[in-house]
Design an enzyme around this catalytic site. Structure first.
Site, PDB file in Angstrom:
ATOM      1  N   LYS A 237      -7.862  -2.473   3.168  1.00  0.00           N
ATOM      2  CA  LYS A 237      -6.544  -1.906   3.479  1.00  0.00           C
ATOM      3  C   LYS A 237      -6.160  -2.299   4.895  1.00  0.00           C
ATOM      4  O   LYS A 237      -6.954  -2.178   5.831  1.00  0.00           O
ATOM      5  CB  LYS A 237      -6.544  -0.386   3.301  1.00  0.00           C
TER       6      LYS A 237
ATOM      7  N   LYS B 274       0.863  -1.194   0.000  1.00  0.00           N
ATOM      8  CA  LYS B 274       0.000   0.000   0.000  1.00  0.00           C
ATOM      9  C   LYS B 274       0.893   1.235   0.000  1.00  0.00           C
ATOM     10  O   LYS B 274       1.494   1.594   1.013  1.00  0.00           O
ATOM     11  CB  LYS B 274      -0.941   0.017   1.210  1.00  0.00           C
TER      12      LYS B 274
END
Length: 514
Positions: A379, A212
């Site tokens: 996430k 990420k």
């Protein structure tokens, strides 16, 4: 259509407590519109003019409202739309006076109720609960079309108003022309937070894990040698990112639409902070000098179209395979496909060691849901963060005296924003000075201690956990909240929702009471 119809519908939607009731009010209003007025009606009911921000402040609106209100409603949507268009177009010497004259003339034709609506509309304070998801369902109901068809058309066009005009004017045939197309950017697919990598794998099973990155979201479109690049907010940023253009132009594919991130790296390969990367996207750029100072690297993680074939409806596993076949490894996001927690934890550790935020976990069988924050993308970050909207700020004391400091933070819901607490933690002197200037430019009202602002600025807030609180309307408050950064790449409608906060709160409660 007369403006009073929109005002009445706005009041009905704001007063309605249930989703279906809100949709019903919106659908009846849209069904009564002439097709040419539909885009304006959709924009107004969604809480903003069709033109977006018009640049009219509180002082100008207060002066305009000093005009005596009309005794009977006569303003039409066309009148309002044309006046706002003229206000935007005014330039040069005497422009401020001409804009003020146009605004006064508009308010003089409005009833008192319409004036109140216009003030809240132009200040961004029209919180009536008609968010895009509800509007899509209202358009489908008004046009008697499947919601999925309207949602897909809105997804690929990025404009619910245009889709509504086609749906109500032409029916199903009108929607068929909204297909994925080069140089028409799609809204980006969004992610939900996950408590841990174990939670993510538990929800998705075998999944694709990706680093990420803390960069700027980009969407690159290629047709032969022509390449255009768009930001998260669908603005074209091609000129600002020549490195991205060159990398995409060099691909052997005839055409492509790619989703990814651009990030500035240090000489050692570690990422620069987000704010540093965003300097490459400023308004006034010396691109050559900035490129030499802060070179960008693109990393792509999804392929939405390739060689004239749309892929957004294909499972993610197929899209990722197409991406890997079409792009060199140097511009592919690092990815691991696994269902083993030990492998996943090692991948997370690798991402963190490289200086990244954490990982994304993505379902392999999911289509690309543009604009949606579904459960197919999760996430996973070691620190809890939420993207919240600044609702107000209090003047500081001591070292912070003279600056707007203590931020009032809100999560998004269908009716507007729900306050979750306050914080001044994490603010440097430079950020305090910048935020004071920005917040005063967004001011709509104040009292002795607090400046209330248009809910437009998004800030990323880190926190330890969420606790029950009777002091805030959502019944929850962030514990040990601190500002990580502002997010100029996000709009208020991109902020995290109160439902997401409730889900985190429930997950914490479940972990504490297994």
């Amino acid at each position: 259509m007369e403006l009073r119809t929109i005002v009445l519908t706005s009041r009905q939607v704001a007063a309605a407590s249930g989703r279906l009731e809100k949709i019903g009010h919106l659908a009846r209003c849209l069904a009564a519109c002439q097709p040419a007025s539909v885009p304006t009606a959709v924009a107004l009911l969604a809480g903003q003019p069709r033109q977006g921000r018009v640049g009219i402040g509180w002082a100008a609106l207060r002066a305009a409202r000093a005009e005596t209100a009309a005794s009977a409603p006569t303003l039409t949507l066309a009148d309002l739309d044309a006046t706002l268009e003229r206000i935007i177009e005014v330039r040069g010497k005497g422009a401020a006076g001409e804009r003020a004259r146009l605004l006064r003339a508009l308010f003089a034709r409005a009833t008192e109720e319409e004036q109140d609506f216009l003030v809240r509309l132009l200040l961004g304070e029209l919180r009536q609960g008609a968010l895009e998801g509800l509007m899509v369902e209202a358009v489908a109901k008004a046009a008697a079309l499947p919601v999925a068809d309207v949602r897909r058309a809105a997804m690929v066009s990025g404009d619910v108003g245009t889709v509504a005009e086609a749906a109500l004017g032409e029916g199903a045939a009108g929607l068929r022309r909204f297909a994925i197309a080069l140089f028409r950017p799609l809204q980006p697919m969004l992610a939900q937070p996950s408590e841990s990598i174990a939670d993510a794998l538990g929800r998705l099973g075998r999944a694709a894990l990706e680093h990420k990155l803390d960069g700027a979201r980009i969407q690159a479109h290629k047709a032969g040698d022509e390449v255009r690049v768009y930001s998260r907010r669908l603005n074209e940023v091609t000129e600002a990112v020549p490195e991205v253009v060159e990398a995409v132009r060099a691909l052997p594919a005839r055409s492509a639409i790619l989703d990814g991130e651009a990030i500035a790296l240090r000489p050692d390969g570690r990422p620069q902070p987000f704010q540093i990367t965003m300097r490459r996207f400023g308004r006034r750029l010396n691109v050559a000098a900035m490129r030499a100072e802060l070179p960008l690297r693109p990393f792509f993680f999804d392929c939405l179209a390739l060689d004239e074939e749309a892929l957004i409806d294909r499972p993610a596993e197929e899209r990722f395979a197409a991406l890997a076949a079409a792009l060199p490894a140097a511009i592919l996001i690092p990815r691991l496909v696994t269902d083993r927690e030990d492998e996943a934890q090692a991948f997370v550790a690798q991402a963190l060691a490289a200086g990244h935020e954490g990982v994304m976990a993505k379902a392999l069988d999911a289509a690309y849901a543009a604009g949606a924050r579904g459960s197919s993308w999760l996430k996973v970050k070691p620190i809890h963060t939420l993207d919240l909207v600044v609702l107000a700020a209090e003047w500081g004391h001591g070292r912070r005296k003279g600056w707007l400091s203590n931020l009032h933070l809100g999560a998004r819901d269908e009716a507007g924003f729900v306050m979750l607490g306050k914080t001044f933690k994490g603010l440097t002197d430079a950020l305090l000075a910048w935020q004071t200037e920005q917040l005063l430019a967004h001011e709509i009202a104040r009292d002795a201690w607090t400046v209330y602002v248009r809910p437009e600025l998004v800030v990323e807030v880190a926190f330890n956990d969420i606790q029950a609180s009777p002091h805030y309307p959502g019944g929850m408050a962030l514990r040990f909240a601190r500002v990580k950064r502002y997010r100029p790449d996000k709009r208020a409608e991109d902020a995290d929702t109160i439902d997401m906060v409730r889900a985190i709160f429930a997950a914490q409660a479940g972990a504490a009471n297994p």
